[in-house]
Scaffold this motif. Structure first.
Motif, PDB file in Angstrom:
ATOM      1  N   MET A 196     -27.377 -25.279 -89.790  1.00  0.00           N
ATOM      2  CA  MET A 196     -28.375 -25.871 -90.684  1.00  0.00           C
ATOM      3  C   MET A 196     -29.504 -26.509 -89.873  1.00  0.00           C
ATOM      4  N   ILE A 197     -29.151 -27.139 -88.773  1.00  0.00           N
ATOM      5  CA  ILE A 197     -30.160 -27.767 -87.912  1.00  0.00           C
ATOM      6  C   ILE A 197     -31.074 -26.696 -87.315  1.00  0.00           C
ATOM      7  N   SER A 212     -28.530 -30.777 -97.314  1.00  0.00           N
ATOM      8  CA  SER A 212     -27.744 -29.540 -97.226  1.00  0.00           C
ATOM      9  C   SER A 212     -26.447 -29.757 -96.460  1.00  0.00           C
ATOM     10  N   MET A 213     -26.511 -30.579 -95.421  1.00  0.00           N
ATOM     11  CA  MET A 213     -25.299 -30.884 -94.657  1.00  0.00           C
ATOM     12  C   MET A 213     -24.284 -31.639 -95.508  1.00  0.00           C
ATOM     13  N   LEU A 214     -24.775 -32.417 -96.457  1.00  0.00           N
ATOM     14  CA  LEU A 214     -23.887 -33.205 -97.306  1.00  0.00           C
ATOM     15  C   LEU A 214     -23.289 -32.394 -98.453  1.00  0.00           C
ATOM     16  N   LEU A 215     -23.981 -31.328 -98.876  1.00  0.00           N
ATOM     17  CA  LEU A 215     -23.551 -30.545-100.042  1.00  0.00           C
ATOM     18  C   LEU A 215     -23.513 -29.043 -99.744  1.00  0.00           C
ATOM     19  N   PHE A 243     -20.273 -33.614 -93.204  1.00  0.00           N
ATOM     20  CA  PHE A 243     -20.616 -33.236 -91.830  1.00  0.00           C
ATOM     21  C   PHE A 243     -19.453 -32.644 -91.027  1.00  0.00           C
ATOM     22  N   VAL A 244     -18.252 -32.555 -91.610  1.00  0.00           N
ATOM     23  CA  VAL A 244     -17.135 -32.030 -90.839  1.00  0.00           C
ATOM     24  C   VAL A 244     -16.497 -30.812 -91.503  1.00  0.00           C
ATOM     25  N   THR A 245     -16.976 -30.432 -92.664  1.00  0.00           N
ATOM     26  CA  THR A 245     -16.401 -29.262 -93.344  1.00  0.00           C
ATOM     27  C   THR A 245     -16.680 -27.997 -92.539  1.00  0.00           C
TER      28      THR A 245
END
Length: 489
Positions: free
Chosen positions: A174-175, A407-410, A485-487
């Motif tokens: 994503m980054i 996006s990282m959160l969901l 952030f860890v999924t």
């Protein structure tokens, strides 16, 4: 010419009046509104639409058909294609107020609503349009990261075997996508991204064709067509889950056809009449909706035929296919390239809206309106330069960073896609185009046409509410097992 004879690209589309330039209303260089002459055609408009429409949504259609079955799945797809085509035609007629060739132009969706409806509906439309654009940016970031991650996993499976879980976090990808979008977001406006739209459209056909081909090979290997008339059966899932999944499938299909929120902005790139912009846009809509429906039918139905009720949520990243791994890599790389372009096509209207508002609010600010020349040649002399606006740089960068963090959160691809489709479909694709058409064409209340249009709007509202409920239920279910952030996938 810039300083020292440098040729500089304009930072944004010039908004000047004919009187200021001393030209007639329309000339070789300027259109009837005093802006630089538009050069768009039916084909460039079609490319913009296809770039926006054939996005990540096409890859979830096999899953959507699996929830609905062989009867309802294709039928719902055809229904949404017809509704999208019909309401897009209504919306295209609202580009000009009054005469189709000489009336006042409405440059954005909000301008069209303001010209025809006004009042609080303008604010509601603006909020829905731009909130939906933010949502699309988040959805595309998720989809792109999953495709990049799929390339890594395909190579891992090829080396380690299919038994290895090859669990990888999506956050770094994503980054990477966010960094790329920061760069491309500095393209000033719609007129200057036609090349990116054409490239993205080619990429969409590439990965759709690969998905189609792999699906056909899988059907042949299975020695028959998978699936059932009613979709995934109760027993494999609970009755409640069957309902929620079916409703979410409606949202996924709606999202796959969603582009009305940027239709007016695309239409504003088309060259001046004759023929009128609305006629050209209608032709572009016919071409685009026909092409996308064909691809959707082929990819969605082939994916369901190949995997049946077990069709993955994303045809190319769900690893129903493992080999040839290099072909999967090509397909997923094409998805990423396409989503880079689609992100820009969707976000340009929001970028332009905020920058125009800031210029009107602080017209004397050098930070808002000033430009810095950046040489594009290493020599730095007699070369071309890019005029960089500092506000555009910071605002667009902040937007990309914010959507990347969300996006990282969901990172729930299917549920997010379904919710986006549901929230944007009725108000932006159906309600506002219908209401504007009624006002502009002076359709009499309670006439046959008026009643039919209202019934269309009501039916689509019911579908929207039901689809949103299904997607929210899916997101709630995902959140129960998700850690930010860890999924991994």
């Amino acid at each position: 010419m810039g300083e020292n004879g440098k040729h500089c690209y304009p930072a944004a589309a010039m908004e000047v009046t004919s009187a200021e330039l001393g030209h007639t209303a329309a000339s070789k260089c300027y259109d009837d509104d005093g802006r630089l002459k538009r050069t768009g055609t039916m084909w460039t408009a079609s490319a913009h639409i296809i770039t926006a429409v054939i996005g990540s949504g096409v890859l979830s259609l096999a899953w959507a058909i699996a929830q609905l079955g062989w009867v309802a799945g294709p039928a719902v797809m055809l229904l949404f294609s017809f509704v999208t085509y019909y309401t897009s035609g209504l919306l295209a007629d609202c580009y000009r107020s009054g005469d189709a060739c000489t009336g006042k132009r409405n440059y954005t969706y909000m301008d069209a609503v303001n010209a025809n409806l006004s009042g609080v509906k303008v604010q509601i439309c603006g909020f829905l349009q731009y909130a939906n654009i933010v949502g699309v940016a988040i959805g595309y970031t998720i989809a792109a990261s999953i495709s990049m991650l799929a390339i890594k996993k395909a190579n891992c499976f090829h080396v380690e075997g299919h038994g290895d879980p090859c669990s990888i976090s999506s956050t770094p990808y994503m980054i990477i996508f966010g960094v790329a979008e920061i760069f491309f977001s500095q393209i000033p406006d719609f007129d200057q991204i036609s090349w990116l739209s054409i490239l993205a459209a080619v990429m969409s056909f590439t990965y759709s064709a690969i998905g189609l081909g792999l699906g056909i090979v899988q059907v042949v290997a299975n020695k028959g067509v998978q699936g059932s008339l009613t979709g995934i059966s109760v027993g494999a899932v609970t009755p409640v889950d069957k309902v929620w999944r079916s409703l979410q499938a409606f949202g996924d299909i709606a999202f796959a056809y969603s582009y009305s929120l940027i239709l007016i902005e695309i239409q504003d790139t088309i060259r001046a009449p004759p023929p009128s912009e609305s006629k050209v846009m209608r032709r572009a809509t016919i071409v685009s909706v026909a092409v996308t429906t064909l691809f959707y039918m082929l990819c969605g139905c082939t994916g369901y035929a190949a995997f049946g009720d077990a069709a993955p949520g994303n045809l190319l990243t769900g690893f129903g296919f493992y080999e040839p791994f290099w072909l999967l890599d090509v397909a997923n790389a094409a998805i990423v390239v396409h989503l880079v372009g689609a992100y820009q096509v969707y976000c340009q209207p929001l970028f332009a809206f905020v920058e125009k508002w800031a210029q009107q609010r602080w017209p004397e600010s050098r930070y808002i309106t000033g430009e810095v020349g950046v040489p594009l040649s290493l020599s730095g002399s007699a070369g071309r330069c890019y005029k960089m606006n500092l506000f555009r740089l910071t605002w667009r960068t902040a937007f990309v960073v914010a959507t990347t963090v969300v996006s990282m959160l969901l990172p729930f691809f299917n549920d997010v896609v379904g919710l986006l489709g549901a929230l944007g479909f009725w108000p932006l694709t159906v309600y506002f185009p219908v209401e504007m058409y009624i006002v502009q064409k002076k359709v009499p209340r309670w006439s046959t046409r008026w009643v039919c249009l209202q019934l269309l709007s009501l039916g689509c509202l019911i579908i929207t509410v039901a689809s949103a409920a299904g997607s929210v239920a899916g997101i709630i279910s995902d959140l129960k097992v998700y850690k930010p952030f860890v999924t991994t996938y």
